[in-house]
Write a protein that holds these residues in place. Structure first.
Motif, mmCIF file in Angstrom:
data_model
loop_
_atom_site.group_PDB
_atom_site.id
_atom_site.type_symbol
_atom_site.label_atom_id
_atom_site.label_comp_id
_atom_site.label_asym_id
_atom_site.label_seq_id
_atom_site.Cartn_x
_atom_site.Cartn_y
_atom_site.Cartn_z
ATOM 1 N N SER A 117 -9.599 -5.121 -17.603
ATOM 2 C CA SER A 117 -10.362 -6.360 -17.649
ATOM 3 C C SER A 117 -10.057 -7.233 -16.435
ATOM 4 C CB SER A 117 -10.050 -7.121 -18.944
ATOM 5 O OG SER A 117 -10.752 -8.344 -19.011
ATOM 6 N N THR A 118 -8.774 -7.311 -16.066
ATOM 7 C CA THR A 118 -8.380 -8.119 -14.908
ATOM 8 C C THR A 118 -8.968 -7.567 -13.614
ATOM 9 O OG1 THR A 118 -6.295 -8.697 -16.005
ATOM 10 C CG2 THR A 118 -6.419 -9.045 -13.624
ATOM 11 N N LEU A 119 -8.824 -6.258 -13.410
ATOM 12 C CA LEU A 119 -9.347 -5.639 -12.193
ATOM 13 C C LEU A 119 -10.863 -5.766 -12.102
ATOM 14 C CD1 LEU A 119 -7.149 -2.402 -12.071
ATOM 15 C CD2 LEU A 119 -6.988 -4.406 -10.578
ATOM 16 N N LEU A 120 -11.521 -5.612 -13.241
ATOM 17 C CA LEU A 120 -12.978 -5.740 -13.249
ATOM 18 C C LEU A 120 -13.396 -7.157 -12.864
ATOM 19 C CD1 LEU A 120 -15.612 -4.248 -13.808
ATOM 20 C CD2 LEU A 120 -15.432 -4.941 -16.199
ATOM 21 N N GLY A 121 -12.647 -8.149 -13.365
ATOM 22 C CA GLY A 121 -12.941 -9.533 -13.010
ATOM 23 C C GLY A 121 -12.761 -9.795 -11.524
ATOM 24 N N ILE A 122 -11.725 -9.205 -10.924
ATOM 25 C CA ILE A 122 -11.501 -9.370 -9.489
ATOM 26 C C ILE A 122 -12.664 -8.781 -8.697
ATOM 27 C CG2 ILE A 122 -10.044 -8.644 -7.554
ATOM 28 C CD1 ILE A 122 -7.654 -8.754 -9.485
#
Length: 487
Positions: A367-372
């Motif tokens: 989720s974090t990487l996708l947001g970045i």
């Protein structure tokens, strides 16, 4: 454009735009995780309830480019007020409705709010100093994705502690305030496109968008090989051909085909299509995965609606932070470089989820990487389009870019739904876990294609005329257009 003393400061204008765009973004996703609740309270079926999304999608797809073009011609501030009024009316009607039919009508009216985004981009370009345009466009574009994530997070607490009607009351309050603030603080648009609206082109554009999105939205339930779906795809091809023919022959086209052929525009639109597949499909099916009861399905996290929203929180925060930084990154490294970086980052979380999605930390990391990746890509993508077209075509160009993202989301969600539905049986009402694996591999392939497509976007270089002119907005724009046309 020379600013006058009586024009509001551009930061005041920006605050108003952010409020309107944020409300529209919330309405895109708020009902996705609470559809089971709405089905229960509105006494309807799953297939009928999906029209709460389908109707909104169809309306937004038609309204986004057309309202953007009308704004270019009659004034973006006027059309922004009309669009925000439609959002307010649709939200009020949805908040008052206790029947599925009335709520679907309300969602169709809300879909007219799709015009908020291209109108906001056009106003930013008209009102902001040249050096501030990239950052403001990037933040506004990121807000559409961030708002979608926030909608997923807030849906559970709102329905648990208040009432599902507040899913619409809260955005209604926001758009109502934004409407008044637009009238008071957003100046009249100084850039206009002369001529009439080509209503024939508008009708044909609406026809092929409706036919295409209806086919991909209903394909999983009607059957991809059914006469209705195949007929809609055939109608799409016919209407697209007629639309292009009318636009090419028109002295005052609704959407200038020459503009759409600019290398920076068509490549950014291709990336937008593929990113729409990734973002909207993830927002649709990741909450569904974590809400799956582990004891019954053999996988999942048995999360409540509120808990499922928390899995999306890292993505939302990362999108917001990267979206606000993208303007500075683009100014230093160029919008293309930022988009390429975001595209490659986005591939990683899809691979992680495809390999294994059985542990909590994997979902939070993904989720974090996708947001970045999305935060970098969405903001820079919109900036590339705005920079590549003449000022008088900002609304329609950015509207089509946003619309193409929506089409990508519809296509991706429809394909994902078909993959998951293939594993559902009478004795096992949940999709197979392998179905989610296949969906994530599909998104991985889409992410790789988006990364490759981002490399095709031409780089706008500083020319001697830009340096000699001190980077004035008009000369800089002329060079950007020239560089984009030359590829």
């Amino acid at each position: 454009m020379a600013r006058t003393k009586n024009r509001p400061h551009y930061n005041v204008t920006f605050a108003v735009l952010v409020l309107g765009v944020g409300a529209y973004a919330l309405l895109q996703s708020m009902i996705v995780p609470v559809l089971p609740t709405l089905i229960e309270h509105l006494h309807t079926s799953q297939s009928t309830a999906t029209w709460l999304m389908t109707g909104y999608l169809l309306s937004a797809s038609v309204a986004t480019p057309i309202l953007g073009r009308i704004g270019d011609k009659v004034g973006k501030e006027r059309m922004l007020i009309a669009t925000l009024l439609a959002l307010t009316l649709g939200s009020a009607l949805a908040g008052l409705s206790n029947s599925i039919g009335l709520m679907i009508v309300a969602r169709v009216i809300q879909g007219l709010g799709g015009g908020v985004l291209p109108l906001a981009f056009g106003i930013i370009r008209d009102e902001f100093p040249a050096e501030k345009v990239r950052g403001a466009v990037g933040t506004t574009a990121a807000l559409t994705a961030v708002g979608g994530g926030i909608g997923l997070i807030l849906a559970g607490p709102i329905t648990n502690h208040m009432d599902y009607h507040w899913l619409f009351w809260l955005p209604m309050i926001m758009t109502g305030i934004a409407t008044v603030a637009t009238f008071l603080f957003v100046p009249e648009s100084p850039v206009r496109t002369p001529g009439r609206i080509s209503w024939t082109a508008a009708g044909l554009l609406s026809a092929w968008l409706v036919a295409l999105l209806l086919a991909v939205s209903e394909g999983p339930s009607w059957g991809w090989g059914s006469a209705r779906v195949l007929g809609l795809f055939a109608a799409t091809v016919v209407f697209v051909a007629l639309w292009i023919l009318v636009e090419l022959r028109s002295a005052e086209p609704l959407i200038d085909m020459r503009m759409m052929r600019i290398p920076a525009v068509w490549t950014a639109n291709l990336v937008a299509l593929l990113f729409g597949v990734g973002m909207y499909t993830t927002m649709t099916f990741l909450p569904q995965l974590v809400q799956t009861p582990a004891k019954l399905a053999g996988y999942g996290f048995s999360a409540s609606v509120t808990q499922s929203g928390l899995y999306m929180l890292p993505m939302t925060v990362a999108m917001f932070l990267l979206g606000t930084w993208t303007g500075r990154l683009s100014a230093r490294y160029g919008s293309k470089a930022v988009l390429v970086a975001g595209s490659f980052v986005t591939v990683v979380p899809f691979v992680l989820l495809a390999v294994d999605h059985s542990r909590t930390w994997e979902l939070y990391l993904s989720s974090t990487l996708l947001g970045i990746g999305l935060g970098l890509a969405f903001s820079s993508m919109s900036a590339i389009v705005v920079e590549a077209v003449p000022a008088e075509q900002t609304g329609v160009a950015s509207g089509m870019n946003a619309n193409i993202r929506t089409i990508g989301g519809a296509v991706g969600s429809a394909i994902g739904a078909s993959i998951l539905a293939s594993g559902v049986t009478a004795t096992h009402p949940f999709p197979q876990d392998s179905g989610y694996t296949d969906v994530f591999w599909m998104l991985t392939a889409g992410g790789v294609l988006a990364a490759v497509a981002s490399l095709l976007i031409p780089t706008v270089r500083r020319t001697p005329r830009m340096v000699a002119a001190g980077d004035s907005k008009d000369n800089r724009q002329a060079d950007m257009n020239e560089a984009s046309l030359n590829g």
